[in-house]
Design a protein around this motif. Structure first.
Motif, PDB file in Angstrom:
ATOM      1  N   ASP A  96     -59.587  29.474  33.554  1.00 34.13           N
ATOM      2  CA  ASP A  96     -58.755  30.152  32.558  1.00 34.13           C
ATOM      3  C   ASP A  96     -59.623  30.873  31.529  1.00 34.13           C
ATOM      4  O   ASP A  96     -59.373  32.040  31.185  1.00 34.13           O
ATOM      5  N   LEU A 129     -61.434  34.045  32.980  1.00 32.89           N
ATOM      6  CA  LEU A 129     -60.551  35.193  33.124  1.00 32.89           C
ATOM      7  C   LEU A 129     -60.131  35.741  31.765  1.00 32.89           C
ATOM      8  O   LEU A 129     -60.021  36.967  31.579  1.00 32.89           O
ATOM      9  N   ARG A 175     -64.847  39.332  35.926  1.00 31.18           N
ATOM     10  CA  ARG A 175     -64.386  39.203  37.304  1.00 31.18           C
ATOM     11  C   ARG A 175     -65.270  38.178  37.988  1.00 31.18           C
ATOM     12  O   ARG A 175     -66.462  38.426  38.224  1.00 31.18           O
ATOM     13  N   TYR A 198     -56.184  28.720  43.034  1.00 31.00           N
ATOM     14  CA  TYR A 198     -56.637  29.846  42.203  1.00 31.00           C
ATOM     15  C   TYR A 198     -56.529  31.205  42.879  1.00 31.00           C
ATOM     16  O   TYR A 198     -56.805  32.229  42.242  1.00 31.00           O
ATOM     17  N   ARG A 255     -55.251  34.437  41.347  1.00 31.23           N
ATOM     18  CA  ARG A 255     -55.984  35.083  40.242  1.00 31.23           C
ATOM     19  C   ARG A 255     -57.440  35.353  40.562  1.00 31.23           C
ATOM     20  O   ARG A 255     -58.059  36.201  39.926  1.00 31.23           O
ATOM     21  N   VAL A 256     -58.003  34.614  41.496  1.00 33.33           N
ATOM     22  CA  VAL A 256     -59.417  34.728  41.831  1.00 33.33           C
ATOM     23  C   VAL A 256     -59.526  35.073  43.309  1.00 33.33           C
ATOM     24  O   VAL A 256     -59.111  34.294  44.168  1.00 33.33           O
TER      25      VAL A 256
END
Length: 419
Positions: free
Chosen positions: A86, A89, A94, A132, A135-136
């Motif tokens: 968290d 980001l 990135r 994840y 988001r990743v």
């Protein structure tokens, strides 16, 4: 027509890394090594991510401690990783996730030699992607598999302490099995958004190879550097120079499996250190490897970096990225290498070479791996490599920006919009 991915926009993407070696196993005379613990990153992760963003880094190579996430079979502890992802980001970085940067959980007997290793690491990858992957999306399944295979399989330096050609082949083969299964699991979870950055060490050799037996040994060493990547990309067949050396660790049926399940890099990452990546081949001199008996190294500067990038790009047909580079030395020495290596990368790009990124490693100083075999305090093992110095204080390890950070920030500012 799909939109270009982030590394296909024509820019040179600038990044940093945080040293994330994890070898948690202990035995008499050897301490567990966890660079996040040594550098206090577990406590200072928010500060560290802010430092990376503050000097203009776009990407951050950052690893996760498998042995902490999976403290025992079937139990998963995501608490710290949730908070850290968290924060990473939120800092606007990135992440390129180092899923495996050495080291297995302590409960995995025989570590990389375990028959169950491929399934366990694949489960870890699958669960990470499940948690994840929305988001990743950028992953390195195994950082520097050749170093894994050398240190754990040939030199007997890290668990499971195998040695010789058979040890190297066994560890390399099992790493490759886990590599393939991990990438397949992540791809299944994330889909077309996933980007895979394969990363290996750019080891090369120079020296006298005049006698036939010396040429054969030098050729083995040069192909050995690429063996795991050759396996996972389905390049190993009966004509491969090291096919015979893989027996009996890899059967013909397994070669067929690797060919059928080949996984490829979207970016081929190259880790190059000018003072260490080129080793001197000395006819008739046998080295045990590791830190006990290393081959002498030869500093080939930017020419060595150019050759490494060209070699990996040609061999694997993918864009390349400098995924680790630096010199351990004074601030002036570090700035000179930063200037020279970025100039080299920009020159190659102007010639049409597919170089898409550059990562200075690390963001802040780290501690030498010899700490594992020592009883001295961490301060005795400090390596001055970073944009930020690690400074001992009553409040713990402080991060103090040095002039390398200013120079990096200047490059980031110039390159952020440059084609």
């Amino acid at each position: 027509m799909t939109a270009p991915r982030w590394f296909e926009d024509g820019r040179l993407h600038l990044g940093l890394g945080i040293e994330d070696t994890f070898v948690p196993q202990e035995r008499p005379g050897e301490r567990a090594i966890d660079e996040y613990e040594l550098t206090e990153h577990y406590d200072r992760y928010r500060e560290d991510f802010a430092l990376a963003a503050g000097v203009g880094a776009e990407v951050l190579r950052w690893g996760v401690p498998w042995y902490r996430i999976a403290p025992e079979p079937g139990r998963w502890d995501w608490d710290w990783t949730d908070r850290a992802v968290d924060a990473l980001l939120e800092a606007g970085l990135r992440p390129i996730i180092d899923l495996l940067h050495y080291g297995t959980p302590t409960w995995l007997a025989e570590q990389f030699a375990s028959a169950d290793y491929p399934q366990h690491v694949a489960e870890f990858a699958d669960r990470f992607g499940e948690r994840y992957g929305d988001r990743v999306v950028d992953y390195t399944p195994v950082n520097e598999p050749v170093i894994h295979a050398l240190f754990s399989g040939e030199y007997g330096y890290w668990p499971p302490y195998r040695t010789g050609a058979e040890g190297f082949a066994a560890i390399a083969a099992n790493l490759a099995r886990g590599f393939v299964l991990s990438q397949e699991a992540l791809a299944a979870r994330i889909g077309d958004r996933a980007t895979f950055v394969h990363v290996d060490a750019a080891i090369s050799y120079v020296g006298d190879e005049s006698a036939p037996e010396h040429r054969e040994e030098a050729e083995r060493l040069r192909h050995q550097v690429h063996l795991v990547e050759d396996l996972v990309t389905g390049r190993v067949d009966d004509a491969h120079p090291l096919r015979d050396r893989l027996a009996p660790a890899v059967t013909d049926a397994e070669l067929d499996w690797f060919a059928a399940h080949a996984v490829h890099p979207d970016i081929m990452g190259v880790n190059y250190y000018p003072r260490h990546s080129t080793e001197l081949f000395e006819p008739g001199v046998r080295h045990g490897g590791g830190f006990a008996d290393p081959r002498p190294s030869v500093d080939r500067g930017t020419q060595g970096l150019r050759e490494a990038l060209e070699r990996f790009a040609a061999r694997y047909g993918a864009p390349v990225m400098v995924t680790e580079t630096c010199v351990t030395g004074t601030v002036d020495e570090r700035i000179r290498w930063l200037d020279a290596s970025i100039a080299l990368v920009e020159s190659m790009r102007s010639e049409g070479a597919p170089v898409v990124g550059y990562v200075w490693w690390p963001l802040f100083d780290m501690y030498e791996w010899t700490w594992r075999h020592s009883d001295r305090p961490r301060a005795d093992h400090l390596l001055t490599m970073g944009l930020h110095d690690l400074v001992e204080s009553p409040e713990g390890l402080l991060r103090s920006a040095n002039p390398v950070a200013d120079r990096f920030r200047a490059y980031a500012s110039r390159l952020v919009t440059a084609p």
